[in-house]
Design a protein around this motif. Structure first.
Motif, PDB file in Angstrom:
ATOM      1  N   PHE A  10       0.846  -1.197   0.000  1.00  0.00           N
ATOM      2  CA  PHE A  10       0.000   0.000   0.000  1.00  0.00           C
ATOM      3  C   PHE A  10       0.880   1.245   0.000  1.00  0.00           C
ATOM      4  N   PRO A  11       1.123   1.851  -1.205  1.00  0.00           N
ATOM      5  CA  PRO A  11       0.664   1.436  -2.525  1.00  0.00           C
ATOM      6  C   PRO A  11       1.639   0.445  -3.162  1.00  0.00           C
ATOM      7  N   GLU A  12       1.282  -0.072  -4.334  1.00  0.00           N
ATOM      8  CA  GLU A  12       2.172  -0.959  -5.078  1.00  0.00           C
ATOM      9  C   GLU A  12       3.148  -0.102  -5.884  1.00  0.00           C
ATOM     10  N   LEU A  27       5.445   0.926   7.587  1.00  0.00           N
ATOM     11  CA  LEU A  27       5.071  -0.093   8.560  1.00  0.00           C
ATOM     12  C   LEU A  27       4.866  -1.417   7.846  1.00  0.00           C
ATOM     13  N   ILE A  28       5.449  -2.468   8.414  1.00  0.00           N
ATOM     14  CA  ILE A  28       5.249  -3.828   7.917  1.00  0.00           C
ATOM     15  C   ILE A  28       4.479  -4.601   8.983  1.00  0.00           C
ATOM     16  N   VAL A  49       2.703  -4.092   3.684  1.00  0.00           N
ATOM     17  CA  VAL A  49       3.682  -3.019   3.777  1.00  0.00           C
ATOM     18  C   VAL A  49       2.989  -1.705   3.439  1.00  0.00           C
ATOM     19  N   TYR A  50       3.064  -0.757   4.364  1.00  0.00           N
ATOM     20  CA  TYR A  50       2.398   0.539   4.191  1.00  0.00           C
ATOM     21  C   TYR A  50       3.442   1.647   4.051  1.00  0.00           C
ATOM     22  N   HIS A 110      -2.014   7.439   2.210  1.00  0.00           N
ATOM     23  CA  HIS A 110      -3.105   6.675   2.820  1.00  0.00           C
ATOM     24  C   HIS A 110      -3.974   6.091   1.705  1.00  0.00           C
ATOM     25  N   VAL A 111      -3.532   4.962   1.142  1.00  0.00           N
ATOM     26  CA  VAL A 111      -4.218   4.385  -0.014  1.00  0.00           C
ATOM     27  C   VAL A 111      -4.814   3.007   0.277  1.00  0.00           C
TER      28      VAL A 111
END
Length: 262
Positions: A26-28, A215-216, A239-240, A245-246
């Motif tokens: 998030f995101p790719e 963050l993972i 994974v962020y 914020h998607v």
């Protein structure tokens, strides 16, 4: 689920279990993929968890990254004077029994030891969505308070929070109109929808305000089956990029959430 209290062991399990298609991004983006690849490569990280080392736990000089590892579960809850975790208490007793028995001496090179403590507690006192959410918020909030210090200790480094999620089974939302059981018996079928934990807005509130750059969320023990007996796939890790914020956002009413763990 395991004696994985050491941050090094938690990361080792992550690195050994992650496969193609098992991670949600998030995101790719290329940036998020690079973070995943960096954390997966143990060769580029320096253990910084010694008593005299300025935190956080790990540093990656080549990538200008730093990482703090933390654990959450769905057992811990507030007692009258302190946090209570019957699962960890039972796990500690089992570990001590194994040490005293001498069995561990027969396997001096063992790196990991898996156990499955049984608390004999009724369902919602053992696996509880409310406990899970509050523990997640408490742990991230505690480290959020240290984020500024991490950046001061290692200026110019991006901060990664690595969350090892030790909850087992998976939660699901019981369908409206159906009774909510206190616990699920082995083999019992209940109408509902799986908990997409990565999209739960209640958890995201803690994630996107934690003070890290990335963050993972590693959740290796989640499992749930549909009415055809097929296992529902969950990502092993998410994974962020916390600057974007998607991630999808879903609401889950706590009073209708039940764990699949008998």
């Amino acid at each position: 689920m395991a004696f994985l209290g050491m941050e090094q062991q938690q990361l080792a399990l992550f690195r050994n279990s992650i496969e193609d298609g098992s991670v949600a991004l998030f995101p790719e983006s290329n940036e998020v993929i690079a973070i995943l690849e960096a954390v997966h490569d143990s060769r580029i990280w320096v253990d910084n968890s010694g008593k005299g080392d300025p935190p956080p736990d790990f540093l990656c000089p080549s990538g200008h990254l730093m990482m703090e590892v933390m654990g959450v579960d769905d057992h811990t809850h507030k007692g009258r004077k302190k946090l209570i975790n019957p699962y960890k208490e039972r796990e500690s007793k089992l570990k001590q029994e194994l040490i005293e028995s001498g069995i561990l001496d027969e396997f001096p090179n063992a790196q990991e030891l898996f156990v499955n403590p049984v608390t004999n507690l009724p369902g919602r006192e053992d696996h509880c969505y409310a406990f899970y959410l509050e523990e997640f918020k408490r742990v991230l909030g505690k480290h959020k308070n240290q984020a500024a210090a991490y950046h001061a200790n290692h200026p110019g480094n991006k901060l990664i929070f690595f969350v090892f999620d030790d909850s087992s089974g998976a939660y699901f939302r019981v369908a409206d109109g159906s009774p909510v059981p206190d616990a699920v018996a082995a083999g019992q079928a209940i109408k509902g929808k799986p908990h997409h934990f990565w999209a739960d807005v209640a958890f995201q509130g803690a994630i996107y305000t934690c003070g890290a750059d990335y963050l993972i969320w590693y959740a290796p023990w989640k499992y749930l089956w549909n009415d055809r007996g097929k296992q529902i796939p969950f990502p092993k890790a998410c994974v962020y990029d916390l600057s974007r914020h998607v991630a999808p956002a879903l609401d889950y009413p706590a009073e209708r959430m039940v764990s699949s763990e008998p």
